[in-house]
Design a protein around this motif. Structure first.
Motif, short mmCIF file in Angstrom:
data_model
loop_
_atom_site.label_atom_id
_atom_site.label_comp_id
_atom_site.label_asym_id
_atom_site.label_seq_id
_atom_site.Cartn_x
_atom_site.Cartn_y
_atom_site.Cartn_z
N UNK A 164 -29.69 -1.67 -9.87
CA UNK A 164 -29.04 -1.67 -8.56
C UNK A 164 -27.70 -2.40 -8.66
N UNK A 165 -27.69 -3.51 -9.39
CA UNK A 165 -26.45 -4.28 -9.54
C UNK A 165 -25.40 -3.46 -10.29
N UNK A 166 -25.82 -2.75 -11.34
CA UNK A 166 -24.87 -1.93 -12.10
C UNK A 166 -24.33 -0.79 -11.24
N UNK A 167 -25.24 -0.21 -10.46
CA UNK A 167 -24.84 0.91 -9.59
C UNK A 167 -23.83 0.43 -8.55
N UNK A 168 -24.14 -0.71 -7.95
CA UNK A 168 -23.25 -1.23 -6.91
C UNK A 168 -21.90 -1.63 -7.50
N UNK A 169 -21.93 -2.17 -8.70
CA UNK A 169 -20.69 -2.55 -9.37
C UNK A 169 -19.81 -1.30 -9.59
N UNK A 170 -20.44 -0.24 -10.00
CA UNK A 170 -19.73 1.02 -10.26
C UNK A 170 -19.17 1.58 -8.95
N UNK A 171 -20.00 1.53 -7.90
CA UNK A 171 -19.57 2.03 -6.59
C UNK A 171 -18.36 1.23 -6.10
N UNK A 172 -18.46 -0.09 -6.23
CA UNK A 172 -17.35 -0.92 -5.75
C UNK A 172 -16.07 -0.61 -6.52
N UNK A 173 -16.19 -0.45 -7.83
CA UNK A 173 -15.00 -0.17 -8.63
C UNK A 173 -14.39 1.17 -8.22
N UNK A 174 -15.23 2.17 -8.06
CA UNK A 174 -14.70 3.50 -7.74
C UNK A 174 -14.15 3.58 -6.32
N UNK A 175 -14.81 2.88 -5.39
CA UNK A 175 -14.37 3.04 -4.00
C UNK A 175 -13.17 2.16 -3.67
N UNK A 176 -12.86 1.23 -4.57
CA UNK A 176 -11.73 0.33 -4.29
C UNK A 176 -10.38 0.92 -4.67
N UNK A 177 -10.35 2.08 -5.24
CA UNK A 177 -9.04 2.62 -5.60
C UNK A 177 -9.18 3.60 -6.73
N UNK A 178 -8.09 4.23 -7.13
CA UNK A 178 -8.15 5.19 -8.22
C UNK A 178 -8.95 6.40 -7.80
N UNK A 179 -10.21 6.38 -8.10
CA UNK A 179 -11.04 7.54 -7.83
C UNK A 179 -11.04 7.94 -6.35
N UNK A 180 -11.15 6.93 -5.47
CA UNK A 180 -11.27 7.23 -4.04
C UNK A 180 -9.91 7.35 -3.35
N UNK A 181 -8.85 7.32 -4.12
CA UNK A 181 -7.51 7.32 -3.54
C UNK A 181 -7.10 8.74 -3.15
N UNK A 182 -6.88 8.92 -1.86
CA UNK A 182 -6.54 10.26 -1.37
C UNK A 182 -5.16 10.73 -1.85
#
Ligand code: PEP
Ligand code: MN
Length: 443
Positions: free
Chosen positions: A161-179
């Motif tokens: 769960x910690x690894x998943x959340x870490x990955x989610x936070x990284x992706x949603x904070x920029x780069x990948x989630x950047x429109x």
């Protein structure tokens, strides 16, 4: 009169769906270790989700909650997680653009490892073993060793769960989630369908608008460089939930193993341990509402879980099946309204629509799912109520678990790539199609 609540007061109640750990000392040792590890979420994040759910209850936002029926340890890898996150973000984009409404994204993710089962045992021929209850409890293989509940798996689940959340936070904070980078948002293996063409048009017009805005007010669109993404799971395995429950000084008790929890349809009885545990935490709580729920029981349950009648606290996730929704929902909506309860209504069109194929595979038909969704919007509207969210079992992979949809999957197609060890999920293409349908219904 409500008794004093403590993180362990559920232990004085009957707790359904719990594993029988063979070694109580090993269980106690593991729980102590679990409770000592750093938390996954913060009380501030949990409160922020509550504030978002207030908006959804008021009709200013819509909740998109989705993910696997049950996460598997094997799927804790970059590719599967990226795809899951991607499909949820893409669906939210369709909803925002199509319905012009904020979307609250909540994954069934980073802790959704335990499953309620209809039988405690599974029999194959002459052999009877404990049933598989999810990777946090035991393993799916049909041997006594694999099926014996092992408390260590709680630690393994927490780490994932910690690894998943870490990955989610990284992706949603920029780069990948950047429109600003629509190239991240392509539809990969989705066929050339009316749905995928609509999606491309949506993306093109969005990209145009962003370019235009960047010219008009450069640098102002930093909000579009990130997305909010919350986590949730069924608060089923109560020892685990208790270990992750922390007191945040003046603010009260929080389950800091996730943002939101829900109570399953099989564990929501009024005097039961799950309701007792959930009533004492500050996290938003969901309750699955199935066909056996009566209006009186529902109002009483709401009184226990949300005695202060706070908006954003309680989400009622109804799951009747396409055939039953018209018969069951109106009386419940009426009772909740007459009692003056503030709730957010969400629709789970999956769990009332499960059936077995002739060869024994669990499946769901895309048409039934759509029919329950359309029914839910319509019935709430007729009653002057509002559907504020959707709860789906889905994956970003091209699996073949539900029939129908844009690829017109038939029962004989299911064996091609059926991966779920629990409930059947919408695949990528089917999920995107549902998003377009939702956007249409929300307008
Ligand atoms: C689930 O959400 O996976 C589930 C088991 O749902 P329900 O409690 O509604 O049956
Ligand atoms: Mn399920």
């Amino acid at each position: 009169m409500a008794q004093q609540w403590q993180p362990d007061s559920w232990q004085n109640r009957t707790a359904r769906q719990q594993p029988k750990y063979p070694d109580p000392a090993a269980l106690a040792e593991t729980l102590k270790r679990l409770a000592s590890l750093p938390a996954l979420t913060t009380a501030w994040e949990v409160d922020r989700l509550r504030a978002e759910l207030v908006q959804a209850a008021d009709g200013r936002a819509f909740v998109l909650q989705g993910g696997d029926c049950s996460e598997s340890f094997d799927d804790c890898n970059s590719t599967a997680m990226l795809r899951k996150l991607k499909v949820l973000i893409q669906m939210s984009l369709v909803l925002i653009a199509g319905a012009r409404k904020r979307v609250v994204r909540i994954g069934r993710i980073a802790g959704q490892y335990a499953k309620p089962r209809s039988s405690d045992v599974e029999r194959r021929g002459e052999v009877e073993l404990p049933c598989y209850r999810g990777d946090i409890i035991n393993r799916p293989g049909f041997t006594l060793a694999e099926r014996t509940p092992d408390p260590q798996l709680m630690l393994r689940a927490f780490e994932r769960s910690a690894m998943t959340l870490n990955f989610i936070r990284a992706l949603s904070e920029g780069g990948f989630a950047d429109l600003h980078h629509p190239e991240n948002w392509d539809l990969e293996f989705v066929r050339n369908t009316p749905g995928s063409r609509r999606y491309q048009q949506l993306l093109d017009s969005l990209t145009d608008s962003i370019r235009f805005m960047e010219v008009v007010s450069p640098g102002e669109l930093h909000q579009l460089r990130r997305v909010d993404f919350f986590t949730s799971h069924d608060a089923l395995l109560l020892h685990y939930e208790q270990a992750l429950t922390k007191s945040e000084r003046q603010r009260g008790w929080y389950n800091l193993g996730t943002h939101m929890v829900w109570i399953g349809d099989r564990t929501r009885e009024l005097g039961g341990a799950h309701v007792e545990y959930c009533r004492g935490i500050r996290n938003p709580v969901g309750v699955k509402v199935g066909n056996s729920m009566t209006p009186e029981e529902l109002v009483e349950l709401i009184g226990i879980l949300n005695p202060e009648n706070e908006s954003g606290r309680l989400t009622l996730i109804h799951r009747f099946g396409a055939e039953k929704i018209r018969e069951r929902l109106p009386a419940l909506v009426g009772a909740v309204r007459s009692a003056g309860c503030k709730v957010l209504w969400s629709c789970d069109p999956m769990h009332g629509n499960t059936h077995a194929t002739r060869s024994g595979l669990k499946t769901r038909s895309f048409d039934d799912i759509i029919s329950e969704i359309i029914g839910a919007f319509r019935i709430h509207k007729e009653l002057g109520s509002r559907l504020g969210g959707i709860h789906l079992e889905l994956t970003g992979e091209d699996v073949t678990e539900c029939t129908g949809g844009p690829g017109n999957l038939t029962e004989s197609d299911l064996s091609r790539d059926y991966r779920s060890t629990v409930d059947p999920r919408l695949n990528y293409e089917q999920s995107m199609e549902i998003a377009f349908l939702l956007a249409e219904q929300m307008r």
